[in-house]
Write a protein that holds these residues in place. Structure first.
Motif, PDB file in Angstrom:
ATOM      1  N   PRO A  36      23.224 -23.734  -3.107  1.00  0.00           N
ATOM      2  CA  PRO A  36      22.931 -25.159  -3.306  1.00  0.00           C
ATOM      3  C   PRO A  36      24.092 -25.893  -3.981  1.00  0.00           C
ATOM      4  O   PRO A  36      25.003 -25.251  -4.511  1.00  0.00           O
ATOM      5  CB  PRO A  36      21.714 -25.145  -4.233  1.00  0.00           C
ATOM      6  N   ASN A  37      24.054 -27.219  -3.971  1.00  0.00           N
ATOM      7  CA  ASN A  37      25.054 -28.014  -4.693  1.00  0.00           C
ATOM      8  C   ASN A  37      25.063 -27.600  -6.148  1.00  0.00           C
ATOM      9  O   ASN A  37      24.003 -27.399  -6.748  1.00  0.00           O
ATOM     10  CB  ASN A  37      24.739 -29.513  -4.612  1.00  0.00           C
ATOM     11  N   GLY A  38      26.265 -27.464  -6.698  1.00  0.00           N
ATOM     12  CA  GLY A  38      26.389 -27.102  -8.108  1.00  0.00           C
ATOM     13  C   GLY A  38      26.195 -25.624  -8.386  1.00  0.00           C
ATOM     14  O   GLY A  38      26.098 -25.205  -9.541  1.00  0.00           O
ATOM     15  N   ALA A  39      26.154 -24.796  -7.306  1.00  0.00           N
ATOM     16  CA  ALA A  39      25.883 -23.363  -7.471  1.00  0.00           C
ATOM     17  C   ALA A  39      27.063 -22.585  -8.020  1.00  0.00           C
ATOM     18  O   ALA A  39      26.947 -21.407  -8.339  1.00  0.00           O
ATOM     19  CB  ALA A  39      25.449 -22.760  -6.135  1.00  0.00           C
ATOM     20  N   GLY A  40      28.232 -23.237  -8.083  1.00  0.00           N
ATOM     21  CA  GLY A  40      29.404 -22.549  -8.618  1.00  0.00           C
ATOM     22  C   GLY A  40      30.341 -21.989  -7.557  1.00  0.00           C
ATOM     23  O   GLY A  40      31.233 -21.200  -7.865  1.00  0.00           O
ATOM     24  N   LYS A  41      30.182 -22.437  -6.319  1.00  0.00           N
ATOM     25  CA  LYS A  41      30.984 -21.889  -5.212  1.00  0.00           C
ATOM     26  C   LYS A  41      32.471 -22.243  -5.381  1.00  0.00           C
ATOM     27  O   LYS A  41      33.334 -21.374  -5.325  1.00  0.00           O
ATOM     28  CB  LYS A  41      30.449 -22.417  -3.865  1.00  0.00           C
ATOM     29  N   SER A  42      32.743 -23.545  -5.582  1.00  0.00           N
ATOM     30  CA  SER A  42      34.147 -23.957  -5.771  1.00  0.00           C
ATOM     31  C   SER A  42      34.706 -23.369  -7.055  1.00  0.00           C
ATOM     32  O   SER A  42      35.875 -22.987  -7.122  1.00  0.00           O
ATOM     33  CB  SER A  42      34.263 -25.483  -5.840  1.00  0.00           C
ATOM     34  N   THR A  43      33.854 -23.291  -8.060  1.00  0.00           N
ATOM     35  CA  THR A  43      34.284 -22.720  -9.345  1.00  0.00           C
ATOM     36  C   THR A  43      34.725 -21.272  -9.147  1.00  0.00           C
ATOM     37  O   THR A  43      35.750 -20.845  -9.698  1.00  0.00           O
ATOM     38  CB  THR A  43      33.125 -22.803 -10.361  1.00  0.00           C
ATOM     39  N   LEU A  44      33.972 -20.520  -8.355  1.00  0.00           N
ATOM     40  CA  LEU A  44      34.340 -19.126  -8.101  1.00  0.00           C
ATOM     41  C   LEU A  44      35.717 -19.052  -7.432  1.00  0.00           C
ATOM     42  O   LEU A  44      36.556 -18.234  -7.812  1.00  0.00           O
ATOM     43  CB  LEU A  44      33.267 -18.451  -7.233  1.00  0.00           C
ATOM     44  N   ALA A 202      23.758 -18.911  -6.788  1.00  0.00           N
ATOM     45  CA  ALA A 202      23.067 -19.999  -7.484  1.00  0.00           C
ATOM     46  C   ALA A 202      23.425 -19.803  -8.956  1.00  0.00           C
ATOM     47  O   ALA A 202      22.604 -19.417  -9.770  1.00  0.00           O
ATOM     48  CB  ALA A 202      21.561 -19.948  -7.258  1.00  0.00           C
ATOM     49  N   ARG A 203      24.704 -20.002  -9.234  1.00  0.00           N
ATOM     50  CA  ARG A 203      25.330 -19.705 -10.534  1.00  0.00           C
ATOM     51  C   ARG A 203      25.379 -18.202 -10.778  1.00  0.00           C
ATOM     52  O   ARG A 203      26.369 -17.676 -11.227  1.00  0.00           O
ATOM     53  CB  ARG A 203      24.634 -20.445 -11.676  1.00  0.00           C
ATOM     54  N   GLU A 204      24.277 -17.520 -10.460  1.00  0.00           N
ATOM     55  CA  GLU A 204      24.301 -16.065 -10.457  1.00  0.00           C
ATOM     56  C   GLU A 204      24.278 -15.628  -9.002  1.00  0.00           C
ATOM     57  O   GLU A 204      24.012 -16.426  -8.112  1.00  0.00           O
ATOM     58  CB  GLU A 204      23.055 -15.516 -11.159  1.00  0.00           C
ATOM     59  N   ASP A 231      21.205 -25.665 -15.761  1.00  0.00           N
ATOM     60  CA  ASP A 231      21.293 -26.400 -17.025  1.00  0.00           C
ATOM     61  C   ASP A 231      22.764 -26.541 -17.404  1.00  0.00           C
ATOM     62  O   ASP A 231      23.411 -25.567 -17.800  1.00  0.00           O
ATOM     63  CB  ASP A 231      20.523 -25.618 -18.108  1.00  0.00           C
ATOM     64  N   ASP A 232      23.294 -27.772 -17.241  1.00  0.00           N
ATOM     65  CA  ASP A 232      24.719 -27.977 -17.510  1.00  0.00           C
ATOM     66  C   ASP A 232      25.044 -27.938 -18.997  1.00  0.00           C
ATOM     67  O   ASP A 232      26.209 -27.905 -19.375  1.00  0.00           O
ATOM     68  CB  ASP A 232      25.197 -29.293 -16.883  1.00  0.00           C
ATOM     69  N   ASP A 233      24.010 -27.961 -19.846  1.00  0.00           N
ATOM     70  CA  ASP A 233      24.284 -27.900 -21.283  1.00  0.00           C
ATOM     71  C   ASP A 233      23.980 -26.520 -21.856  1.00  0.00           C
ATOM     72  O   ASP A 233      23.866 -26.353 -23.069  1.00  0.00           O
ATOM     73  CB  ASP A 233      23.459 -28.964 -22.023  1.00  0.00           C
TER      74      ASP A 233
HETATM   75  N1  LIG Z   1      36.237 -29.974 -13.432  1.00  0.00           N
HETATM   76  C1  LIG Z   1      34.979 -29.807 -13.889  1.00  0.00           C
HETATM   77  N2  LIG Z   1      34.663 -30.137 -15.165  1.00  0.00           N
HETATM   78  C2  LIG Z   1      33.413 -29.955 -15.645  1.00  0.00           C
HETATM   79  N3  LIG Z   1      32.393 -29.455 -14.906  1.00  0.00           N
HETATM   80  C3  LIG Z   1      32.646 -29.121 -13.634  1.00  0.00           C
HETATM   81  C4  LIG Z   1      33.948 -29.274 -13.048  1.00  0.00           C
HETATM   82  N4  LIG Z   1      33.896 -28.852 -11.760  1.00  0.00           N
HETATM   83  C5  LIG Z   1      32.619 -28.446 -11.555  1.00  0.00           C
HETATM   84  N5  LIG Z   1      31.879 -28.600 -12.658  1.00  0.00           N
HETATM   85  C6  LIG Z   1      30.445 -28.261 -12.819  1.00  0.00           C
HETATM   86  O1  LIG Z   1      30.281 -26.873 -12.539  1.00  0.00           O
HETATM   87  C7  LIG Z   1      29.083 -26.658 -11.796  1.00  0.00           C
HETATM   88  C8  LIG Z   1      29.418 -25.924 -10.504  1.00  0.00           C
HETATM   89  O2  LIG Z   1      30.220 -26.785  -9.702  1.00  0.00           O
HETATM   90  P1  LIG Z   1      30.913 -26.289  -8.350  1.00  0.00           P
HETATM   91  O3  LIG Z   1      31.773 -27.413  -7.870  1.00  0.00           O
HETATM   92  O4  LIG Z   1      31.544 -24.969  -8.542  1.00  0.00           O
HETATM   93  O5  LIG Z   1      29.640 -26.106  -7.399  1.00  0.00           O
HETATM   94  P2  LIG Z   1      29.565 -25.945  -5.826  1.00  0.00           P
HETATM   95  O6  LIG Z   1      28.615 -24.816  -5.572  1.00  0.00           O
HETATM   96  O7  LIG Z   1      30.921 -25.814  -5.242  1.00  0.00           O
HETATM   97  O8  LIG Z   1      28.868 -27.315  -5.427  1.00  0.00           O
HETATM   98  P3  LIG Z   1      28.931 -28.255  -4.110  1.00  0.00           P
HETATM   99  O9  LIG Z   1      28.169 -27.530  -3.036  1.00  0.00           O
HETATM  100  O10 LIG Z   1      28.203 -29.482  -4.569  1.00  0.00           O
HETATM  101  O11 LIG Z   1      30.386 -28.486  -3.778  1.00  0.00           O
HETATM  102  C9  LIG Z   1      28.453 -28.036 -11.590  1.00  0.00           C
HETATM  103  O12 LIG Z   1      27.492 -28.242 -12.587  1.00  0.00           O
HETATM  104  C10 LIG Z   1      29.614 -28.990 -11.789  1.00  0.00           C
HETATM  105  O13 LIG Z   1      29.169 -30.224 -12.279  1.00  0.00           O
END
Ligand SMILES: Nc1ncnc2c1ncn2[C@@H]1O[C@H](COP(=O)(O)OP(=O)(O)OP(=O)(O)O)[C@@H](O)[C@H]1O
Length: 242
Positions: A36-44, A202-204, A231-233
């Motif tokens: 899902p959106n915000g799952a951490g995919k780009s972060t990974l 999904a984050r995990e 939970d972003d906090d």
């Molecule tokens: N540069 C940043 N600074 C602070 N928080 C961030 C940053 N980039 C992402 N986040 C937060 O980290 C979490 C994961 O974001 P990420 O972009 O990895 O998700 P995603 O799975 O790629 O989502 P999407 O499908 O919407 O692209 C989200 O809560 C997002 O708001």
């Protein structure tokens, strides 16, 4: 094993976005990263490139060189650079950051542009390209990087069907050449059809393995439920504190 991820936590300002992830990526595999959106995919992916340093855990990767295709929205297309110069950045591993591109390397740039269907575009400024053309240019740069590990963040989003199909063929060629490819994708039909392995996040980790065993209704439902609880906090390590 191309990539070994152990107990990995990644985040921003110490808020975790990827939590306690354990994943082994086989050399030569073609893996979709979905969730899902915000799952951490780009972060990974940013953790894998080294842009983000783990808050906990570790990433070991075999390939010395990797190629990364960021989301199109992250690329500054107003930057005054020609298509040829942008693509030639893929040759930095050969020329060095300030090396000049000439001779055989100039031919390589031209070939990469032909391979992505942009013959003769090398003198155009990137600001004059459509989104789909820019995505092709970014693929051409990855082609020149000649990396064993290739990371793609939403490589087909907002592309017309023909462009997406052509760039998918480039991805399949990389897979055929034994490169390890990880791609963040949202189109589940495309994942089912073209990606043998899937990591559902999904984050995990929700599931990882052969796509048909990962993309079950049950796993997708669980991922959606976990997304509702994001939970972003959250403190830096909930599990560690428990
Ligand atoms: N540069 C940043 N600074 C602070 N928080 C961030 C940053 N980039 C992402 N986040 C937060 O980290 C979490 C994961 O974001 P990420 O972009 O990895 O998700 P995603 O799975 O790629 O989502 P999407 O499908 O919407 O692209 C989200 O809560 C997002 O708001």
């Amino acid at each position: 094993m191309a990539v070994s991820i152990r107990d990995l936590t990644l985040g921003y300002d110490r808020h975790p976005a990827v939590h306690h992830l354990d994943v082994e990526i086989e050399t030569g595999s073609l893996t979709a990263i979905v969730g899902p959106n915000g799952a951490g995919k780009s972060t990974l992916l940013k953790g894998l490139t080294g842009e983000l340093v783990p808050l906990e855990g570790r990433i070991d990767r075999k390939a010395a060189r990797l190629a990364y295709l960021p989301q199109l929205s992250e690329v500054d297309r107003s930057f005054p650079i020609t298509v040829g110069a942008f693509v030639a950045m893929g040759l930095w591993h050969r020329a060095g950051a300030f090396g000049r591109i000439r001779g055989a390397d100039a031919a390589r740039v031209a070939e990469a542009l032909v391979a992505v269907g942009l013959t003769g575009f090398d003198k155009r400024p990137i600001s004059a390209l459509s989104g789909g053309q820019m995505q092709r240019v970014m693929f051409a740069r990855v082609l020149l990087q000649d990396a064993r590990l290739i990371l793609l963040d939403e490589p087909f989003t907002a592309l017309d069907t023909r462009t997406a199909a052509e760039l998918l063929l480039v991805v399949k060629r990389w897979h055929g050449e034994g490169r390890t490819v990880l791609a963040v994708l949202h189109d589940m039909d495309a994942v089912r059809k073209h990606f043998p392995q899937t990591l559902l996040l999904a984050r995990e980790k929700v599931a990882h393995g052969p796509t048909e065993t990962v993309l079950t209704a049950e796993n997708l439902f669980r991922a959606r439920q976990m997304a509702e609880d994001f939970d972003d906090d959250a403190p830096v390590c909930e599990r560690g504190a428990a």
